[in-house]
Design a protein around this motif. Sequence first.
Motif, PDB file in Angstrom:
ATOM      1  N   LEU A  50     -11.227  -1.846  -6.281  1.00  0.00           N
ATOM      2  CA  LEU A  50     -10.122  -1.847  -7.024  1.00  0.00           C
ATOM      3  C   LEU A  50      -9.221  -3.016  -7.068  1.00  0.00           C
ATOM      4  N   THR A  51      -8.794  -3.343  -7.962  1.00  0.00           N
ATOM      5  CA  THR A  51      -7.625  -4.463  -8.053  1.00  0.00           C
ATOM      6  C   THR A  51      -6.371  -4.183  -7.445  1.00  0.00           C
ATOM      7  N   VAL A  52      -5.558  -5.288  -7.138  1.00  0.00           N
ATOM      8  CA  VAL A  52      -4.209  -4.924  -6.510  1.00  0.00           C
ATOM      9  C   VAL A  52      -3.496  -3.959  -7.365  1.00  0.00           C
ATOM     10  N   THR A  53      -3.264  -4.168  -8.515  1.00  0.00           N
ATOM     11  CA  THR A  53      -2.767  -3.074  -9.577  1.00  0.00           C
ATOM     12  C   THR A  53      -3.125  -1.829  -9.398  1.00  0.00           C
ATOM     13  N   GLU A  54      -4.581  -1.664  -9.516  1.00  0.00           N
ATOM     14  CA  GLU A  54      -5.231  -0.358  -9.520  1.00  0.00           C
ATOM     15  C   GLU A  54      -4.692   0.500  -8.262  1.00  0.00           C
ATOM     16  N   ASN A  55      -4.690  -0.474  -7.096  1.00  0.00           N
ATOM     17  CA  ASN A  55      -4.607   0.360  -5.794  1.00  0.00           C
ATOM     18  C   ASN A  55      -2.891   0.789  -5.860  1.00  0.00           C
ATOM     19  N   LEU A  61       6.200 -12.516  -1.105  1.00  0.00           N
ATOM     20  CA  LEU A  61       5.137 -12.080  -0.783  1.00  0.00           C
ATOM     21  C   LEU A  61       4.065 -11.941  -2.166  1.00  0.00           C
ATOM     22  N   GLU A  62       3.894 -13.118  -2.528  1.00  0.00           N
ATOM     23  CA  GLU A  62       3.037 -13.355  -3.650  1.00  0.00           C
ATOM     24  C   GLU A  62       1.773 -12.767  -3.755  1.00  0.00           C
ATOM     25  N   LEU A  63       1.468 -12.236  -4.811  1.00  0.00           N
ATOM     26  CA  LEU A  63       0.117 -11.459  -5.200  1.00  0.00           C
ATOM     27  C   LEU A  63      -0.467 -11.756  -6.379  1.00  0.00           C
ATOM     28  N   GLU A  64      -1.721 -11.709  -6.671  1.00  0.00           N
ATOM     29  CA  GLU A  64      -2.297 -11.898  -8.107  1.00  0.00           C
ATOM     30  C   GLU A  64      -2.827 -10.503  -8.469  1.00  0.00           C
ATOM     31  N   PRO A  65      -2.135  -9.764  -9.001  1.00  0.00           N
ATOM     32  CA  PRO A  65      -2.438  -8.305  -9.585  1.00  0.00           C
ATOM     33  C   PRO A  65      -3.834  -8.295  -9.871  1.00  0.00           C
ATOM     34  N   GLU A  66      -4.428  -9.072 -10.543  1.00  0.00           N
ATOM     35  CA  GLU A  66      -5.932  -8.795 -11.100  1.00  0.00           C
ATOM     36  C   GLU A  66      -6.858  -8.808 -10.123  1.00  0.00           C
TER      37      GLU A  66
END
Length: 501
Positions: free
Chosen positions: A85-90, A117-122
């Motif tokens: 799953l993606t970051v967003t889905e998790n 805490l930079e993230l790429e949601p996809e």
Amino acid sequence: MCKSYPAVIANDHVSLTVAPGEIHAVLGENGAGKSTLMKIIFGAVKPDAGQMRWNGEEVRISSPQMARQLGVAMVFQHFSLFDTLTVTENIALGLHGDTDLQELARQIRETGATYGLELEPERHVHTLSVGERQRVEIVRALLTKPQLLILDEPTSVLTPQAVQKLFVTLRQIAAEGCSILYISHKLDEIRELCHSATVMRAGKVTGHCDPRQETAASLSRLMTGAETLPQARPATAAPGEVRLAVKALSLPRSHAFGTSLEQVSLQVRSGEIVGIAGVSGNGQQELLAALSGEDRRAAAEMLQLCGQNVGQRGPDARRALGQSFVPEERLGRGAVPEMSLTDNMLLSHHQPPFVQRGLIRAAATVAAASAILQRFKVKAPGPQALARSLSGGNLQKFILGREITRQPKVLVVAQPTWGVDVGAAAQIHEEIRQLRDQGCAVLVISEELDELFTLCDRLYVIAKGRMSPPVSTADVTREQIGLWMSGLWQQDQAQNGGQHV
């Protein structure tokens, strides 16, 4: 609180009180019962006995969902993420079913930017490094705006700069009335951040203190009962021949969110420990895959092991040449969670005397696993204990012990003391030094600068898939390496007349 498992009492009448706005540390060696207590508070583990009061009222938290509804959030030491799953889905899995994923992705970006805490949601989780996965866990907890935030080793794979930024955030959260339970083996962090501390040993509370009034040595003594820890010491002999060589290794990224390796070169000689520093997600994962043989896209001559070209050989072939490997991901890569410690031995010991003519010699394997438990002071019921039943630090000691006992010519180890208590970390460092003194070439990839400076003879820095020149740890400062972690070594060398610092 009381909680027992077969052959071990994890919590023996443990009591703990946390006030609003308090940052409260829970200290103890690996296996002291800290994580079990936190899981009870979060509803992930059911206690055998005991009482919990929340805002003055008795509660029985039966599940993490109930805990989140009350306002309790937890960041686990071992991540609870779904790889596919993606970051967003998790993150959405812990929220209401009608959550707008696009709005959630925006909040993830905003929260990550605010807290450093930079993230790429996809991105899919399987493409993330360990450090990036930890960012997902922390951001997921912060998005719930909790009344109680439980952090289990939250800074274990963060850079010093990111740690300080997180501390600013945690102080801000506490000032707004949120309570924080903070588990860490980094004693300097606890002294800097926490208002109070509860000390545990062997499942019992052994004391309380104000860490701001203690020294790192006195806190260590409270945790371990030991007066002194092994001290760092230099190599006993000059380095010998080159055992591991990477020559202008360039690899395109293997997936959309990976990091390309560009002209990476390094050498590790027998009788030395070489470290690689860097911020998580700058190519460490890709380099480890190439070094271990999981990624065999490199030209054969780009990777040399004991004088032989191995760029396109697999893990077994490299193991046969004398390489041992300790990955950063313990459960699922370093060990199979549902297998016993004895069976996990066979992941890298599938040769005589453990396997002969295709048959496993059970007695030899059990004896070897038992010897590792004793030598490395691994707290486990016995060699038949499942890998998932061990605390993170104890599992790390077992995996490292399994690889060290192979008497390798080359040891590649990632995050050797991630989540490991101060006493166990000192022991692991000493075992690695002994291996070096016996002539092994050791490569350590770590995001802990203090560890690299304590352990290593030479250092490289990796940034954006590129490798810095090597430098002696005796001739460089932590601030210097911090700058290089941003990829600034060329500018830095220019200012110093082209000389290595």
